[in-house]
Design an enzyme around this catalytic site. Sequence first.
Site, PDB file in Angstrom:
ATOM      1  N   MET A  79      40.530 -36.950 -16.091  1.00 32.01           N
ATOM      2  CA  MET A  79      41.198 -35.721 -16.513  1.00 32.01           C
ATOM      3  C   MET A  79      41.411 -35.675 -18.032  1.00 32.01           C
ATOM      4  SD  MET A  79      44.031 -35.341 -13.454  1.00 32.01           S
ATOM      5  CE  MET A  79      44.595 -33.717 -14.012  1.00 32.01           C
ATOM      6  N   HIS A  80      41.752 -34.475 -18.510  1.00 33.05           N
ATOM      7  CA  HIS A  80      42.276 -34.228 -19.860  1.00 33.05           C
ATOM      8  C   HIS A  80      41.258 -34.314 -20.992  1.00 33.05           C
ATOM      9  CE1 HIS A  80      45.943 -34.828 -17.617  1.00 33.05           C
ATOM     10  NE2 HIS A  80      45.831 -36.127 -17.605  1.00 33.05           N
ATOM     11  N   ASP A 238      40.576 -36.519 -10.993  1.00 30.53           N
ATOM     12  CA  ASP A 238      40.359 -37.740 -10.223  1.00 30.53           C
ATOM     13  C   ASP A 238      41.520 -38.083  -9.293  1.00 30.53           C
ATOM     14  OD1 ASP A 238      42.036 -38.401 -12.344  1.00 30.53           O
ATOM     15  OD2 ASP A 238      40.756 -39.992 -13.119  1.00 30.53           O
TER      16      ASP A 238
END
Length: 488
Positions: A79-80, A238
């Site tokens: 992520m991110h 995830d």
Amino acid sequence: MEKGFVGIDLGTSAVKLLLMDETGRVVKTVSREYPLAFPKPGWSEQDPRDWYEKSMEGLKELIAGAEDKIEGISFGGQMHGLVVLDAEDRVIRPAILWNDGRTGRECEYLNETVGRDVISHETGNIAFAGFTAPKLLWMKQNEPELFDRIEKIMLPKDYLAYRLTGVHATDVSDASGMLLFDVQNRTWSEKICKLVDVKQQQLARIYESYEVIGTVLPEIAEELGIRRDVRVIAGAGDNAAAAVGTGTVRDGDCNISLGTSGTIFIAADAYSVDSKNALHSFAHANGRYHLMGCMLSAASCNKWWMEDILRDNDMAAAQGEIGELGKNRVFFLPYLMGERSPHNDPDARAAFIGMSMDSTRGDMLQAVFEGVAFGLRDSLEVARSSGLEIRKTKICGGGARSPLWRKIMANVMNLTVETVEAEEGPAMGGAMLAAVGCGLWKNVEEAADAVVRVSGREEPDPALVALYEERYRTFRKLYPALKAVADR
């Protein structure tokens, strides 16, 4: 196998690909590694083109001999991460990853100057160094020429989906971690986008995790040898994908993931925000919500200690040196990359504390296991203080394969810890989302009921729980005591 569904877990060190049949059985798994760069202290980057190249390599091996059976492809992804493309679809700069800590000033601006209340009201969260919006502010300030070239803003798994379909899409769970997304209302926050100078047309169209975003491009179908009508489903971040893979999809269900990072994930039917924003409030892959605490270093602490420090790859033998649980006098603060939940402190640093002349290698490794467990309990305590009653949890990730670590987790947390038969993490969740998107199951809950089976349980021992309770009270004092040192 009559029908095949592919789940792609785009991780930090490797991509893991999984092929599942129509019964939920794992047919095959394949993994490909790619490099990770640390160009400056606290920075963490990757080349998105490596993700695509290695994923295509892995896909060809995964589906060899079953090309005509493939129905759908979906994802779980780190992520991110900030992926930016120009008007010609070229990658402008290496992706800035989730564990990159360069955005301390940008987070301070968002949380203190703009205000935590404003940010939380708009997004359900406050700014953390790993989130995507602070990285865009950093680019604007430090790389203005590159920032001005941005045509498309993507998350890691969505770059892979874009290369497969030509569709600029994201899902609600992954978008939740960008700090550009109104989690409660499942839409982009116009106010925050304006604050970081992001235009709506630069952002992806938003889908639920189980929705079809398109079909594979003709050239992709030809290269892989699959049909042109193979569907690509949005997928999930995830942790949400891993939660689907462990059946953590109903209100109050809990999952702990011991991967490179560590998370505690609590599914919820209703949207909520804890009063101190110590936990993330994100959308879930089942159409609902979840709370999540994330620590930046979990199983990576073990890898660092064993491989980088001790130069020893025999983890099984090393665990044999660990003595009696609950009585170790050595503590470990697991903040190798700074920390997110609940401290939100990119300057936090790891430390061993309490060594003496009789401390052993086993004591040190035990402290690492326990330090990660204590760190995750910090987030569990925030959830409990909000009135949530959690009595058991699923567990997944590479660290969950250790019976010793599962035992430590059960007793530090005072929770029943359950393992599942097909512990394949985000890749399994991705395959299940692909099957839902292709109509094999009506919804994510039905998929979980059909696929997920508990294979083992670790029950807490009251005597050991009491010992760890005392040690945890000491652990909680260590970070505040050392914070001033780390800051300097």
